[in-house]
Design an enzyme around this catalytic site. Structure first.
Site, PDB file in Angstrom:
ATOM      1  CE  LYS A 162      -4.011  -2.569   2.018  1.00  0.00           C
ATOM      2  NZ  LYS A 162      -4.504  -2.870   3.526  1.00  0.00           N
ATOM      3  CD  GLN A 220      -3.349  -4.471   6.487  1.00  0.00           C
ATOM      4  OE1 GLN A 220      -3.148  -3.583   5.789  1.00  0.00           O
ATOM      5  NE2 GLN A 220      -4.065  -5.468   6.166  1.00  0.00           N
ATOM      6  CG  ASP A 241      -9.415   0.458   5.223  1.00  0.00           C
ATOM      7  OD1 ASP A 241      -9.562   0.081   3.924  1.00  0.00           O
ATOM      8  OD2 ASP A 241      -8.914   0.235   5.965  1.00  0.00           O
TER       9      ASP A 241
END
Ligand code: NDP
Length: 297
Positions: free
Chosen positions: A54, A98, A121
């Site tokens: 990422k 994460q 997200d």
């Protein structure tokens, strides 16, 4: 019959080029370089790879990134303190925590603490609520990636039977919302307006249900679970699964036999995964736009 194998890596590269151009315009006009802050707790090897990928992807499109690493013994309060600091940091536009988090930390408590304008997200209840009401701020990364795959591969969803196997908060449920919506802000009405069935571990006669699908989406987390017999001839099969087995990485679909039945199929790797990251970059740019607008407004 041999299915068209969709190259998710190539699609992601094309999207990244578009994103890079948009980032350059945003930075030129505002003087702001959007920044994604990734938070990694513990030493999970797969999570480390995801975060590294990422960050690399950010660089490629002109975004900056930060990595905040915490030990596996981190307490919930310590992590909340970091999230509060990132929420308040003007230079940080997107926050990515994460998953999975260590056992002692309640995921929902952490994800709820991320500022909704920095929630790239799309996990915060405010953003999930907006999505379900058809006025999204961010589009959830993996579901949006799947929608982009269909759209850019010329596979319409409108009016067709879509079966999603998996009802998680991250993939199945938000994907159903996107595909049953009346429109898609990025892909238009043809990529939405589907008749969606969501199946799960308690679904009776699963193979009968999956065989109805013009578009079958597997988000289960079980290697090669979807067999050729579960696929309607000519269907588009999108494999979201990422499973680490002794033989290497594989999806939720038994790929080679499925290719003999499906009309189009995504592989694992080089399928949905690269799109997920591409959508995260778009959300980081959107977050920077939103924060700039709210600062001006
Ligand atoms: P979850 O474990 O949260 O959800 C799995 C879903 O599959 C559940 O709804 C579960 O049903 C259902 N399921 C499990 N077993 C069966 C079964 N035998 N029959 C029918 N349904 C079943 O997983 P995620 O949604 O987070 O992830 C799914 C997969 O996608 C994983 O392999 C994950 O690694 C991958 N993934 C890939 C991403 C990418 O970018 N490509 C991003 C995110 C995830 P129930 O609810 O009844 O338990």
């Amino acid at each position: 019959m041999s299915a068209q194998v969709i190259d998710g890596k190539q699609l992601a590269t094309t999207i990244d080029e578009e994103t890079a151009a948009q980032v350059a315009t945003f930075t030129h006009t505002t003087g702001i370089t959007p920044c994604l802050a990734a938070v990694l707790v513990g030493e999970d090897p797969a999570s480390q790879v995801y975060v590294r990928n990422k960050r690399k992807a950010c660089e490629k499109v002109g975004l900056t990134s930060q990595l905040h690493r915490l030990p596996a013994t981190t307490s919930e309060d310590e992590l909340l303190t970091l999230i509060a600091r990132l929420n308040a940091a003007a230079a940080v536009h997107g926050i990515l925590v994460q998953l999975p988090l260590p056992r002692q930390i309640r995921e929902a408590r952490i994800l709820d603490a991320v500022h909704p304008l920095k929630d790239v997200d799309c996990f915060h209840p405010e953003n999930v609520g907006r999505l379900s009401q058809g006025r999204p701020r961010f589009l959830p990364c993996t579901p949006h990636g799947v929608q982009q795959i269909l759209h850019r591969s010329g596979i319409p969803a409108a009016g067709r039977e879509v079966v999603i196997v998996g009802r998680s908060e991250i993939v199945g449920k938000p994907l159903a919302m996107l595909l049953m919506a009346k429109d898609s802000p990025t892909c238009g009405p043809t990529a939405a307006n589907a008749t969606v069935t969501v199946a799960h571990s308690r679904t009776a006669n699963l193979a009968q249900v999956t065989r109805r699908a013009d578009i079958l989406i597997a988000a289960i987390g079980q290697p090669k679970f979807i067999t050729a017999e579960m696929i309607k001839p000519g269907a588009a099969v999108i494999d979201v699964g990422i499973n680490r087995t002794a033989a290497g990485l594989c999806g939720d679909v038994d790929f080679e036999p499925a290719c003999e039945v499906a009309g189009a199929i995504t592989p694992v790797p080089r399928g949905v995964g690269p799109l997920t990251i591409a959508m995260l970059l778009i959300n980081t740019l959107t977050a920077a736009h939103e924060q700039q607008a709210s600062a001006l407004g």
